[in-house]
Write an enzyme that holds these catalytic residues in place. Sequence first.
Site, PDB file in Angstrom:
ATOM      1  N   ASN A   7      -9.750  -0.104   3.318  1.00 39.11           N
ATOM      2  CA  ASN A   7      -9.351  -1.004   4.397  1.00 39.11           C
ATOM      3  C   ASN A   7     -10.613  -1.453   5.132  1.00 39.11           C
ATOM      4  O   ASN A   7     -11.202  -0.680   5.890  1.00 39.11           O
ATOM      5  CB  ASN A   7      -8.401  -0.256   5.340  1.00 39.11           C
ATOM      6  CG  ASN A   7      -7.848  -1.145   6.429  1.00 39.11           C
ATOM      7  OD1 ASN A   7      -8.244  -2.307   6.567  1.00 39.11           O
ATOM      8  ND2 ASN A   7      -6.941  -0.608   7.215  1.00 39.11           N
ATOM      9  N   ARG A  88      -6.762  -3.405   1.203  1.00 35.73           N
ATOM     10  CA  ARG A  88      -5.710  -3.830   2.135  1.00 35.73           C
ATOM     11  C   ARG A  88      -6.067  -5.216   2.689  1.00 35.73           C
ATOM     12  O   ARG A  88      -7.167  -5.414   3.204  1.00 35.73           O
ATOM     13  CB  ARG A  88      -5.608  -2.842   3.292  1.00 35.73           C
ATOM     14  CG  ARG A  88      -4.564  -3.268   4.277  1.00 35.73           C
ATOM     15  CD  ARG A  88      -4.737  -2.584   5.591  1.00 35.73           C
ATOM     16  NE  ARG A  88      -3.728  -3.052   6.530  1.00 35.73           N
ATOM     17  CZ  ARG A  88      -3.905  -3.109   7.838  1.00 35.73           C
ATOM     18  NH1 ARG A  88      -5.031  -2.707   8.370  1.00 35.73           N
ATOM     19  NH2 ARG A  88      -2.951  -3.555   8.614  1.00 35.73           N
ATOM     20  N   HIS A 177       2.485  -5.037   8.736  1.00 35.29           N
ATOM     21  CA  HIS A 177       2.794  -3.629   8.429  1.00 35.29           C
ATOM     22  C   HIS A 177       3.666  -3.492   7.180  1.00 35.29           C
ATOM     23  O   HIS A 177       4.377  -2.496   7.005  1.00 35.29           O
ATOM     24  CB  HIS A 177       3.580  -2.937   9.571  1.00 35.29           C
ATOM     25  CG  HIS A 177       2.867  -2.860  10.869  1.00 35.29           C
ATOM     26  ND1 HIS A 177       3.489  -3.092  12.073  1.00 35.29           N
ATOM     27  CD2 HIS A 177       1.587  -2.556  11.166  1.00 35.29           C
ATOM     28  CE1 HIS A 177       2.624  -2.945  13.050  1.00 35.29           C
ATOM     29  NE2 HIS A 177       1.449  -2.615  12.533  1.00 35.29           N
ATOM     30  N   ARG A 236      -0.154  -5.593  23.373  1.00 33.92           N
ATOM     31  CA  ARG A 236       0.400  -6.920  23.038  1.00 33.92           C
ATOM     32  C   ARG A 236       1.793  -7.051  23.632  1.00 33.92           C
ATOM     33  O   ARG A 236       2.547  -6.082  23.677  1.00 33.92           O
ATOM     34  CB  ARG A 236       0.505  -7.098  21.522  1.00 33.92           C
ATOM     35  CG  ARG A 236      -0.817  -7.190  20.836  1.00 33.92           C
ATOM     36  CD  ARG A 236      -0.604  -7.441  19.344  1.00 33.92           C
ATOM     37  NE  ARG A 236      -1.598  -6.719  18.595  1.00 33.92           N
ATOM     38  CZ  ARG A 236      -1.374  -6.103  17.448  1.00 33.92           C
ATOM     39  NH1 ARG A 236      -0.181  -6.121  16.894  1.00 33.92           N
ATOM     40  NH2 ARG A 236      -2.342  -5.480  16.836  1.00 33.92           N
TER      41      ARG A 236
END
Length: 394
Positions: A7, A88, A177, A236
Site C-alpha cells: 500500500n 492497493r 474500502h 470528515r
Amino acid sequence: MIILSVNAGSSSLKFTGFEMPSEDVLISGVFERIGIDNSFYTIKLNGEKIRKEVELANHSVAVGFLTKELLENNIVESLDEIKGVGHRIVQGADKFDKTVVIDERVLETISDLSPLAPLHNPAAVVGIKAFREFMPNATHTAVFDTAFHQTMPEEAYLYALPYEWYTDYAVRRYGAHGTSHKFVSIRAAEILGNKDSKIVVCHLGNGGSLSAVLNGKCIDTSMGFTPNAGVVMGSRCGDIDASILPYIMKVTGMTPDEVDTAINKKSGLLGISGVSSDSRDVEMGAEEGNKRCILAQKLYARRVIEYIAKYYCILGGIDMICFTAGIGENSCATRKSIIDGLKVYGIKLDEEANKTRGEEIMISTKDSTIPCYVIPTNEELMIARDTYNLSMDK
Ligand code: ADP
C-alpha cells in the site's frame, strides 16, 4: 509461494509478505516520511518490531531497503521467489470491477484516474514502478478499493444532479474500502453457510463506510464520489446538505480549498466534539460528561443506524450485520449505541459478548432477529488472495 501486499501513499509504503496459500504472515512493516526528512522504517518479524532510521529519498530507495531485509532475514534466497505483488489502488472508478494484472494500459489508466484521487493514485503509480524495477518477474496486480462497489445499480450510484456532470465529469458514487467490504462479507456468508445472503458491513475506522451486500454482490454503499460521504467519520463530515458549502463560502469568504479542508480535516467527531478525531478520546470525554463528546457519539451512532435501516429496505431484510475496522472491532460503546438503536427490528445485543475487542464474535443474543458479528477485517490478506489467484493463472 510468497506474495507481497503493498500500500503506497505519497510519503509512506506499507507491506506484508504472505506465504500462500497457507496465508502465514512472514514479514510486515512500513516505510515512513519517504522524500521528507527524518525518514525511517519499522519491520515486524518473528514477533519482534525493529525500527531503522534511514534516508528514503524516494519509493525506489524504500523498496531497495525492503529487498535487502527480505534477503538478509532469509525470507527469500532470491527475489524471484516473490511470485506476486498486489498493489492497493484507491480509485479505479468504473474502469475496473475486479483485481487485474498490471500491464502498461492498466498503469496508464490508474494514472489517468488521478484527478479523482489526487493524493492516492499518483503515489500508487510510483509504488508500482518501484516494485517492478526490483521484481520484474513477479505478477503485479492492482487491487482497487472501488472494484467491489462496481455492481451497484445505476439508481444507487447516480446523484440527482445534471446528467452531464456524470457523462462529462464522471460525477457518481464510487464507494471505498471495497477490499474490506469484500473480505468481511465473504466471511459473513461463510459463517451463515449461505452464499445467497443479505449482509450489511459496517466498516468503522478513522474513515467509515457501510455496504449492502446481496448474494455476494454490493448493491449500495455509503461513501460517494469521494470518501467524504455517508456516516460521520474521525474528521470528515459525511452526508451534508450540498448547499451549505456555497453558503459558507459566501458568508465567510473561504476558498473552495479551505472549505474542502474544513469538511475533510475539521469535521466529523473532531468538529462536533472539539476534542479529537480519535473515537477513544471522544469516548473518554463522554464518560467524563463532556456534552459535545456525548453529542458527537450520538450523531455518529445515529448516522450508522440510518444507513442500516435504509439497507434493510434495499436488501429486503438482513441476514447479518457485521462490524469491522478500528471502531467496529474495538469500540464496545459505539456498537452498543448502534445495536440499541435498532431495537425496533428485534435486534438484541449480548452485553457480555460485546465486551470483546478485536476478535471474531457474535455480539447479538440467540433470540435476536438478526445476528450481529464483529469480523476483523484484513485488507492485506484479501489483496494477497487475489494476487495469489492471478499469479496461479499466469
Ligand atoms: P483507518 O481508517 O485509519 O485504517 P482504523 O481502522 O485503524 O482507521 O480505526 C481507527 C479508529 O479506531 C480510531 O478512531 C480509534 O480511536 C478507533 N479505535 C481503535 N482502538 C479502539 C478502542 N480500543 N476503543 C475504541 N476505539 C478504538
